[in-house]
Structure formats: structure tokens, C-alpha cells
Design a protein around this motif. Structure first.
Motif, short mmCIF file in Angstrom:
data_model
loop_
_atom_site.label_atom_id
_atom_site.label_comp_id
_atom_site.label_asym_id
_atom_site.label_seq_id
_atom_site.Cartn_x
_atom_site.Cartn_y
_atom_site.Cartn_z
N MET A 87 33.22 43.82 -38.59
CA MET A 87 32.51 43.48 -37.67
C MET A 87 31.16 42.54 -37.36
O MET A 87 31.78 41.91 -36.47
CB MET A 87 31.38 44.44 -37.83
N CYS A 88 31.22 41.70 -38.32
CA CYS A 88 30.60 40.47 -38.77
C CYS A 88 31.02 39.28 -37.40
O CYS A 88 31.93 39.32 -37.84
CB CYS A 88 30.63 39.41 -39.84
N PRO A 89 30.40 39.05 -36.40
CA PRO A 89 30.25 37.77 -36.11
C PRO A 89 31.01 36.78 -36.13
O PRO A 89 32.11 35.72 -35.53
CB PRO A 89 29.53 37.76 -34.81
N GLU A 125 25.12 48.45 -39.00
CA GLU A 125 25.61 49.24 -38.22
C GLU A 125 26.74 50.05 -38.53
O GLU A 125 27.51 51.45 -38.33
CB GLU A 125 25.71 49.20 -37.39
N ALA A 126 27.67 49.09 -38.92
CA ALA A 126 29.20 49.18 -39.70
C ALA A 126 29.30 50.37 -40.75
O ALA A 126 29.94 50.61 -40.43
CB ALA A 126 29.85 48.34 -39.47
N PHE B 296 33.07 54.44 -27.02
CA PHE B 296 33.89 52.52 -26.89
C PHE B 296 32.17 52.17 -27.91
O PHE B 296 32.37 51.22 -28.20
CB PHE B 296 32.70 52.15 -25.75
N THR B 297 30.85 52.81 -28.23
CA THR B 297 30.42 52.27 -28.94
C THR B 297 30.60 53.38 -30.12
O THR B 297 30.54 54.09 -30.23
CB THR B 297 28.67 52.47 -28.40
N LEU B 298 29.19 52.96 -31.28
CA LEU B 298 30.00 53.63 -32.71
C LEU B 298 29.38 55.30 -32.43
O LEU B 298 28.24 55.20 -31.77
CB LEU B 298 29.11 52.71 -33.75
N PRO B 299 30.57 56.14 -33.13
CA PRO B 299 30.14 57.01 -33.24
C PRO B 299 28.92 57.27 -34.14
O PRO B 299 27.91 56.51 -34.50
CB PRO B 299 30.62 58.40 -33.47
N PRO B 300 27.68 58.73 -33.93
CA PRO B 300 26.51 59.21 -35.03
C PRO B 300 26.97 59.01 -36.51
O PRO B 300 27.94 59.55 -36.80
CB PRO B 300 26.32 60.52 -34.09
N LYS B 301 26.09 58.37 -37.35
CA LYS B 301 25.95 57.55 -38.32
C LYS B 301 26.42 59.27 -39.48
O LYS B 301 27.10 59.42 -40.33
CB LYS B 301 24.61 57.15 -38.96
N LEU B 317 37.14 51.81 -34.31
CA LEU B 317 36.46 50.76 -32.97
C LEU B 317 35.91 49.51 -33.56
O LEU B 317 35.95 49.19 -33.39
CB LEU B 317 34.86 51.95 -32.60
N ILE B 318 36.03 49.30 -34.93
CA ILE B 318 35.23 48.51 -35.17
C ILE B 318 36.16 47.22 -35.86
O ILE B 318 35.95 46.21 -35.71
CB ILE B 318 34.69 48.47 -36.81
N THR B 319 36.99 48.25 -36.14
CA THR B 319 38.50 47.01 -36.56
C THR B 319 39.17 46.66 -35.38
O THR B 319 39.58 45.57 -34.70
CB THR B 319 39.48 47.42 -37.72
#
Lengths: 196, 397
Positions: A87-89, A125-126, B296-301, B317-319
Motif C-alpha cells: 500500500m505504501c505510496p 489502514e491497510a 472501491f475503498t477498503l472494507p470495514p476493518k 483492493l490493496i494489491t
């Protein structure tokens, strides 16, 4: 012109000739300005004498990194999934893992190059395990690049040093998101409580 | 003798910047002067080029958000909002009403803080040193509020695609409301200091005049355009967020000189204050992230470790970025403190933008500098750089 338009141009600065002349000869506008600056002489200074007086960062400040220590095992909570690094920009997180004795994943090295970090807290957050945190420390300037290359041990030490009990809780409550409550209305949401 | 005379008659080429303190960053102007009159002025940009547009092509939509902070680093919140709105337009999602109000509120706070920085430095450049700390006193308050809100003061990364990052606290709202009570009187203070000051008037009135037609031809925007008598404000003409739900006036100057642009920005401070007040009073309860945003954004943690699908979603989503990104291109413009900030996004269906083009107001304004400076005095070049309110991070991208 629509009714929301407000013309700010001033054709004349003063009401009449008299006021204009008075201001010109008696330096009235400068006297008014000076009066304002003189008043502040008797007020407390708004500036802070920084190295002597340190400012406490607000709760949830995004400062120096820390790896969360698992109180049960005494080791880092991190499982080495690598999401934070993905995730890190600015790509400043390096994770190296290996296979352990019981065929489990062991995080061998976890390093953060603090100089490259942009403090966006996307890594926080990730992370699905609440394993990384940004502490409220902001003054950690150093003389060499090496000093600002944080290894796993140093990151764990940051957690012990800077995160006391209540800080830990506050940190994750406010900044580890999104949560389910963000997607619907709830009672505790802040609204305007009327003029007081 | 002839030689000396010839040498005297030739114009002098002068480099202003890139390290000049009043060029607000690393702007370099090559100025040809004859005596004290500027004959030719050529801006050179690119000293702060970081390749933001190209960098964004290799990042997922969420990952590219912190890059937009660093465009115009004194008003990062509005840049984030502009970027988020562009991505939201591309994906066809809309932020919930509470998030819209919060965004409007923080965008106007950013406008105030950016204008205060402009006022302080512009006045400092023109010799009025007192205003600087007065303006920074209130700016500090706003930055403190940003810190309570999201943990960062300058590069905030607070808005998210489909909403905002976290909810506002009661403490934030109370403190902001107190600020809106006090702020108009503080604007009065700044005006007492420089509004009618004879030196200020001499340095600003009739300086850097640009006609409305010329301003449109140079494609100026924001307060720089409105100071020339053109009624164009994106917040009114193409309302986004909650701007169509609040009342505010658009200040217009008619003369198109430095003084009128100053008056416009001072009035904008008051109007921004008014918008914030209305936003606080109207702030409804509700979601702060769009219900369809999890695509599109992260799902609830709190569900990530319980629900397998959510966890898979979180990982992809992240990768890889959003897997259902539509193809197409979109342009979305917002009114930032400097002018019109536009994001032009091209998507080819993968999780990353194929192309992100940023239309930054500072770049356009710098290109109009020759039109403002040529024919004027060399001391007025500084006034002109100040009045177009340029931030070089945004100009060079």
C-alpha cells in the motif's frame, strides 16, 4: 448579474473630501494600525519558544512509526502479509520473511526508511491485524541517514517508549478504519449543539 | 565613449529566483529591464518537478491520494477533494450527505488558511511586516483543528474516495464554531493594518492591471479572475459537494489590479467563514462513506478478520486496486483557493489510472505573469507574483 455577486471594488476610500484630507495630514490610518499593534504588547505572545517549550501533539497525530507488541508473546503482532508494503505510496517499508521450524511464516526483518515516509498512514489502514502504528512523537531529527533507518527492534522499542496504555486504545479507536459504523447513521455522531 | 554609451543603452537581463525569497518557492523569472521598467519577462518553471502525473499511473486510486497532497501544499485538503471527486465521477459513486457537508467545511477551512498564508506573505513582500504574524495566529488555529481531525497539519490525506477518512469529533465542531465567531473580527484587524495604508495603496492600486477579456484569454481562474470583473466561480456554476445547499456571495472586483484582487480575497475569507458556519449548523447525522464505496475503498476493518470474502476483498483492493473499474475518461474541476483545479482521468479498466492529468491553477497563472509584469516597474514584479497566489509545488507538479 446574479444576486449572489458582491462587488468589492471601492470607488472612493473615504466618505468625503474632509475625511480624506484629515487622514492624509494626520496619518489617521497609520495611527489606527499602530493602536492595534500597541494593544498586542500587553497580551500574551502567540508564538512558542520551541526547543524549550515543546508542544504536545494532538491525539492521533501521525508521527514516528512503531510496531505493535503482542502482550501475550512479547513479540511483534506483525504476521508479514506485506499489505503495508504494497500500500505504501513511497515504498519505504521492507519486509523479509522465511519459513520457521514448524513451517510457519516468520518475519525476519521489518524495516522502515523513515526519511522516505510521507506519513499518510495508509499502512495503518491497510494492516488487518493492527500491527503498525504511527506514534505522537514528532521530534526525531538525526545526523545520519542510518539513524533514521528503523529496524524491527527499534520499531518495537518505539512502541514501548511512546505508547502508554491509554494512548494505545485512543490510537486504534480513532484511526484504524474504516469501520462498519462509518457506513450508517449512529447516535454518537457529533453535530452542532446550538449556540452557547 | 561610444562603447560605454552603447553598453548603457542596452537592456539589463536579470534573473529573479529560483532562490529569491519572494518568489514563493522556486520560480525563476528572466527579466529584461531598461532602467527600472520591465521590457520582457520570461518565467521558467520545473525546478520542483516530481512527476506526480506519471507516478500516479503506477499506483492504485487510493494509493495516489497522498500524491495530491503535495501539489499545492498549503491547501492539501482541497486537492484531495478534487481528486476524490474525479475518481468518484469516474466510478459513478456519490458521497453521502454528511460526508459532503464535512468536505465543504474542511475545504473552506483550507481556503481560509491558504488565503491567510497568501495575505501574510504578500504583505510581507510589499513591506507590511506586521500582518504576517497576525495572519499566522489564526492559521495556526485551523492547522490545530486539522490535527485533531486527522492527525496531520499540512499534508492531510483526509478525504477518501466515496467519503472521508474518519468522523468529526464533538471537540472539533465546538472549536470550529468558536473560530467562526471570532474570525470576522480578526479579518477586520488585518484590514485595519493595511487596508487604507498609504504605502500599501501605492504598491497595489493600478499595479498589474489585466482586463477581463485578457484574463479570460489567459485562462485565469479563482480570485485572480474575479478581481478582473468576471463572474465565474465553480462553486456556483458547477456546484459540487454541498455548495448548492449553502448560501454565500461571490466577491467581484472591477479594476483588475492588485488591490482589487486583495479585496476579493479578503471578502472570500468572510464568505468562507459564513459557509463553515452554515455547514456546522446543518451538519446531519449519517454515513460518512458511501454504501457502495467498499467496491472501491477498503472494507470495514471489524469484518476483515471474521468474513473471508471481506478479507479477500481487502487484499485484492490493496494489491491490485478496484477490479471493476469502468473504462472511460472524465474531467472534474473544483474551486481551490488558487483557482480552478481540474483532474482529467483516463481509465482503461485496470485498477490503476491509465493517465492522470492535472490542470493546476498556478501553472496557468505563472504563464500570465509576462502580461502582468511587462511595461511595469521592477518592484511591481514582486507584487504581481504575490497577487496571482502561486505555489510552485502545484505549478511544476
Amino acid at each position: 448579474m446574479e444576486e449572489y455577486v458582491k462587488i468589492v471594488t471601492r470607488d472612493r476610500l473615504y466618505k468625503d473630501e474632509m475625511e480624506s484630507l484629515m487622514t492624509k495630514f494626520l496619518f489617521l490610518e497609520i495611527v489606527r494600525g499602530m493602536r492595534l499593534t500597541l494593544k498586542t504588547m500587553f497580551k500574551k505572545p502567540v508564538t512558542r519558544r520551541y526547543p524549550k517549550e515543546k508542544r504536545q501533539a494532538k491525539p492521533g497525530f501521525r508521527g514516528l512509526h512503531a510496531l505493535v507488541r503482542n502482550p501475550e508473546t512479547g513479540n511483534a503482532k506483525c504476521v508479514g502479509c506485506g499489505l503495508c508494503a504494497a500500500m505504501c505510496p513511497s515504498k519505504c517499508i521492507y519486509i523479509y520473511t522465511r519459513e520457521g521450524d514448524n513451517h510457519e511464516k516468520v518475519v525476519e526483518r521489518y524495516e522502515i526508511e523513515v526519511l522516505r515516509c510521507v506519513y499518510c498512514s495508509l499502512c495503518v489502514e491497510a494492516c488487518p491485524f493492527q500491527a503498525i502504528a504511527l506514534t505522537e512523537t514528532y521530534d526525531y531529527a538525526a545526523f545520519s541517514k542510518q539513524e533514521l533507518f528503523y529496524t524491527k527492534d527499534r520499531l518495537l522499542k518505539n512502541w514501548d517508549d511512546f505508547m502508554t496504555e491509554e494512548k494505545k486504545k485512543r490510537y486504534f479507536e480513532s484511526f484504524w478504519g474504516p469501520k462498519t459504523s462509518f457506513f450508517r447513521e449512529n447516535e454518537s455522531q457529533a453535530t452542532f449543539k446550538g449556540k452557547s | 565613449m561610444e562603447q560605454i554609451k552603447e553598453r548603457h543603452e542596452r537592456e539589463l537581463v536579470l534573473n529573479l529566483g529560483p532562490q529569491h525569497p519572494s518568489t514563493h518557492g522556486v520560480l525563476r523569472l528572466k527579466i529584461e529591464v531598461e532602467g527600472e521598467t520591465v521590457i520582457k519577462c520570461t518565467p521558467y518553471v520545473g525546478y520542483l518537478h516530481r512527476g506526480t502525473e506519471k507516478l500516479a499511473e503506477g499506483m492504485t486510486y487510493l494509493q495516489a491520494l497522498p500524491l495530491t497532497d503535495r501539489l499545492d501544499y498549503v491547501s492539501s485538503m482541497t486537492n484531495n477533494i478534487g481528486y476524490c471527486l474525479a475518481v468518484e465521477k469516474l466510478f459513478g459513486i456519490e458521497a453521502p450527505i454528511r460526508a459532503k457537508y464535512i468536505r465543504t467545511m474542511i475545504a473552506e477551512m483550507t481556503r481560509i488558511s491558504s488565503h491567510l498564508l497568501w495575505l501574510g506573505t504578500h504583505a510581507l513582500d510589499l513591506g507590511a511586516m506586521t500582518v504576517f504574524l497576525y495572519a499566522f495566529r489564526e492559521r495556526e488555529w485551523i492547522l490545530d483543528l486539522f490535527e485533531t481531525l486527522c492527525g496531520a497539519r499540512l499534508t492531510v490525506s483526509y478525504p477518501r474516495i466515496g467519503g472521508v477518512r474518519n468522523d468529526v469529533s464533538q471537540e472539533f465542531i465546538d472549536s470550529l464554531y468558536e473560530f467562526t465567531n471570532i474570525f470576522p473580527s480578526k479579518v477586520g484587524e488585518y484590514e485595519t493594518l493595511i487596508d487604507k495604508n498609504r504605502i500599501w495603496l501605492m504598491r497595489t492600486k493600478g499595479v498589474g492591471v489585466i482586463s477581463a477579456e485578457e484574463a479570460i484569454n489567459w485562462s485565469l481562474s479563482g480570485a485572480t479572475l474575479r478581481g478582473c470583473g468576471v463572474n465565474y466561480d465553480i462553486r456556483k456554476k458547477h456546484p459540487y459537494d454541498a455548495y448548492d445547499l449553502v448560501e454565500f456571495d461571490v466577491p467581484i472586483g472591477l479594476n483588475g489590479d492588485v488591490y482589487d484582487r486583495y479585496l476579493c480575497r479578503m471578502e472570500e475569507l468572510r464568505q468562507s467563514n459564513r459557509i463553515i458556519r452554515q455547514c456546522i449548523e446543518k451538519l446531519p447525522k449519517g454515513a460518512i462513506l458511501a454504501p457502495d464505496a467498499p467496491k472501491f475503498t477498503l472494507p470495514p476493518k471489524d469484518k476483515v478478520l471474521d468474513n473471508m470474502e471481506t478479507l479477500i476483498h481487502h487484499f485484492t483492493l490493496i494489491t491490485k486496486g478496484p477490479m471493476t473499474a469502468p473504462k472511460g475518461e472524465v474531467y472534474c474541476c473544483t474551486e481551490v483557493p488558487k483557482g480552478e483545479l481540474g483532474f482529467y482521468m483516463v481509465s482503461d479498466g485496470t485498477g490503476k489510472p491509465y493517465r492522470m492529468r492535472i490542470r493546476s491553477p498556478s501553472f496557468v497563472h505563472v504563464s500570465a505573469l509576462p502580461a502582468l509584469c511587462e511595461g511595469g516597474m521592477i518592484a511591481d514584479v514582486i507584487a504581481n507574483i504575490g497577487t496571482i497566489d502561486v505555489v510552485l509545488g502545484e505549478c511544476d507538479r
